[in-house]
Design a protein around this motif. Structure first.
Motif, PDB file in Angstrom:
ATOM      1  N   MET A  84      37.656  31.490  15.234  1.00 32.59           N
ATOM      2  CA  MET A  84      36.901  32.105  16.332  1.00 32.59           C
ATOM      3  C   MET A  84      37.774  33.102  17.077  1.00 32.59           C
ATOM      4  O   MET A  84      37.356  34.220  17.397  1.00 32.59           O
ATOM      5  N   ALA A  89      36.689  36.097  19.561  1.00 27.99           N
ATOM      6  CA  ALA A  89      36.158  35.255  20.636  1.00 27.99           C
ATOM      7  C   ALA A  89      37.276  34.410  21.238  1.00 27.99           C
ATOM      8  O   ALA A  89      37.157  33.193  21.376  1.00 27.99           O
ATOM      9  N   GLY A  92      36.406  32.310  24.501  1.00 25.73           N
ATOM     10  CA  GLY A  92      35.487  31.235  24.148  1.00 25.73           C
ATOM     11  C   GLY A  92      36.173  30.171  23.314  1.00 25.73           C
ATOM     12  O   GLY A  92      35.970  28.976  23.511  1.00 25.73           O
ATOM     13  N   THR A 127      29.739  30.891  22.735  1.00 26.58           N
ATOM     14  CA  THR A 127      30.702  30.936  21.637  1.00 26.58           C
ATOM     15  C   THR A 127      30.241  30.053  20.482  1.00 26.58           C
ATOM     16  O   THR A 127      30.341  30.444  19.314  1.00 26.58           O
ATOM     17  N   TRP A 130      27.325  31.831  18.728  1.00 27.90           N
ATOM     18  CA  TRP A 130      27.872  32.941  17.933  1.00 27.90           C
ATOM     19  C   TRP A 130      28.562  32.406  16.677  1.00 27.90           C
ATOM     20  O   TRP A 130      28.360  32.917  15.575  1.00 27.90           O
TER      21      TRP A 130
END
Length: 161
Positions: A84, A89, A92, A127, A130
């Motif tokens: 991630m 991200a 997140g 997050t 996503w």
């Protein structure tokens, strides 16, 4: 399997890892204090002094195997969260790391991130949504190199960028 499933499983694995580690340390402390001196069952009688040591060694072996399984599950979650971060991200991923892998509460996370609890919770939800679109397997693949694969889970630290 969703990102939330992986993280909630990792959260439980971290709780279990902490309990097993604590139990192992208590057993080692107990064995060190008593030295396997035997148990008195009645005045003047003592059971086999090695029984306690044998039981501790058996429990230690069992706990060590469980600990390896738990750490493998945690490594898997670390790889996903690392993916991630690598894919952009980072904030997140850090919130998810703190919540699910470090077992921090929302007030601690908010203080550490410099946001409100509500903002951190919303960031975590966004997050995860996503990340579910990307997929757990792809996130794991993208994470290699983010964290050392040989570092013990308990010593993992967050590295941005």
């Amino acid at each position: 399997m969703t990102v939330r499933d992986v993280l909630e499983s990792a959260m439980e694995a971290e709780r279990q890892r902490q309990a097993v580690t604590s139990r192992m340390q208590m057993r080692r402390d107990l064995l060190g204090m008593h030295g396997g001196g035997g148990e008195a069952i009645a005045k003047g009688t003592i059971l086999d002094p090695m029984r306690q040591v044998d039981e501790c060694l058996d429990a230690e072996a069992s706990d060590s195997m469980l600990l390896e399984q738990l750490e493998a599950e945690l490594d898997d979650a670390w790889q996903m969260v690392g993916g991630m971060s690598v894919m952009g991200a980072d904030d997140g991923a850090q919130v998810l790391c703190r919540r699910y892998l470090w077992l921090e509460g929302w007030p601690e996370i908010a203080r550490g991130m410099g946001h409100t609890e509500t903002e951190c919770q919303a960031l975590a939800e966004m997050t995860m949504a996503w990340a579910d679109e990307i997929g757990v397997a792809r996130l794991r693949q993208r994470s290699y190199g983010k964290w050392s694969a040989v570092a013990p889970v308990r010593n993992r630290t967050w590295r941005s960028g």
